[in-house]
Motif scaffolding. Structure first.
Motif, PDB file in Angstrom:
ATOM      1  N   THR A  20       0.833  -1.144   0.116  1.00 25.58           N
ATOM      2  CA  THR A  20       0.101  -0.291   0.060  1.00 25.58           C
ATOM      3  C   THR A  20       0.992   1.212  -0.078  1.00 25.58           C
ATOM      4  O   THR A  20       0.339   2.376   0.318  1.00 25.58           O
ATOM      5  CB  THR A  20      -0.839  -0.029   1.230  1.00 25.58           C
ATOM      6  OG1 THR A  20      -0.014  -0.234   2.529  1.00 25.58           O
ATOM      7  CG2 THR A  20      -1.848  -0.880   1.352  1.00 25.58           C
ATOM      8  N   LEU A  47      -7.556   1.498   2.360  1.00 23.94           N
ATOM      9  CA  LEU A  47      -6.582   0.372   2.964  1.00 23.94           C
ATOM     10  C   LEU A  47      -7.330  -1.069   2.716  1.00 23.94           C
ATOM     11  O   LEU A  47      -6.698  -1.776   2.757  1.00 23.94           O
ATOM     12  CB  LEU A  47      -6.168   1.082   4.335  1.00 23.94           C
ATOM     13  CG  LEU A  47      -5.146   2.113   4.467  1.00 23.94           C
ATOM     14  CD1 LEU A  47      -5.167   2.710   5.639  1.00 23.94           C
ATOM     15  CD2 LEU A  47      -3.774   1.519   3.684  1.00 23.94           C
ATOM     16  N   ASP A  70      -0.998  -1.442   8.685  1.00 29.73           N
ATOM     17  CA  ASP A  70      -1.888  -0.698   7.998  1.00 29.73           C
ATOM     18  C   ASP A  70      -3.345  -0.871   8.955  1.00 29.73           C
ATOM     19  O   ASP A  70      -4.046   0.153   8.805  1.00 29.73           O
ATOM     20  CB  ASP A  70      -2.435  -1.083   6.476  1.00 29.73           C
ATOM     21  CG  ASP A  70      -1.399  -0.678   5.392  1.00 29.73           C
ATOM     22  OD1 ASP A  70      -0.748   0.242   6.030  1.00 29.73           O
ATOM     23  OD2 ASP A  70      -1.078  -1.262   4.659  1.00 29.73           O
TER      24      ASP A  70
END
Length: 230
Positions: free
Chosen positions: A90, A117, A208
């Motif tokens: 990401t 995300l 994340d």
């Protein structure tokens, strides 16, 4: 190896039910596939449920990392490796990481950042389940936790989609980001290489997942105490 599995099995049996009993349902889809189950509840309750969901996902991601490391990563490599130093899938997303930048994000970008995300990790977690099933002596609890997180991530996506519609009165992102280099299943790397790659994947997901939780809590804080959310 077998002793580690037994030890972790006992630990998981003691802690795993706590996640299930403490979990607040966030099943938005009805029998027809619409998200009506979440649209019918208040915005305040939906925010609380989404936050609680993100908290559980982050907590279990921490346990997954610790369990995976204990079972599959040789101790010398634990000292040498630093998964956070690797580029996470990401990394290319336009999401700030510093505290000052995050504070400057609008409510709209907080929500869309969480959604990006969440959507970015749906496919990689499915891939992770498939690769771990190929390991020798993989304990069921590790597979079950990974499957649980993967399913809850989809529920979180649904909740955030409804929240965006409620709070921003707009449609959500139509595309799902994925790094195809991570999802190639026709390549069979060496065992240690595969294990280290999956360990890095888990470490990035934990990082994340913490962002998702932080962004959502900041969003709620702004709704209740706009000038004191540092």
């Amino acid at each position: 190896m077998h002793m580690k599995v037994i030890q972790w099995s006992v630990w998981a049996l003691l802690l795993w039910p706590q996640h299930l009993t403490a979990s607040t349902p966030l099943d938005c889809r009805d029998d027809q596939g619409s998200l009506s189950r979440c649209t019918s509840i208040s915005q305040e309750k939906l925010v609380d449920r989404v936050i609680h969901h993100a908290e559980l996902i982050y907590r279990v991601s921490e346990e997954l990392c610790s369990l995976f490391e204990e079972l599959f990563i040789p101790f010398p490599l634990r000292l040498q490796s630093n998964p956070a130093a690797h580029a996470c899938i990401t990394k290319a997303l336009p999401i700030p990481s510093s505290k000052s930048e995050i504070q400057q994000l609008s409510d709209k970008w907080l929500l869309h950042s969480v959604l990006m995300l969440v959507q970015s990790w749906i496919e990689p977690l499915v891939y992770l389940q498939m690769t771990m099933e190929r390991y020798d002596h993989t304990p069921d609890m590790l597979l079950n936790k990974t499957k649980w997180v993967s399913e809850k991530l989809i529920s979180l996506e649904q909740g955030v989609v409804v929240l965006i519609k409620k709070m921003l009165d707009e449609s959500t992102l139509a595309t799902v980001y994925s790094d195809q280099s991570v999802l190639q299943n026709d390549v069979q790397p060496e065992v240690l290489e595969s294990v280290m790659r999956d360990y890095t994947l888990l470490s990035c997901f934990k990082k994340d997942a913490h962002k998702m939780e932080t962004f959502l809590k900041l969003l709620k804080c702004r709704q209740t105490d706009k000038y004191n959310c540092a």
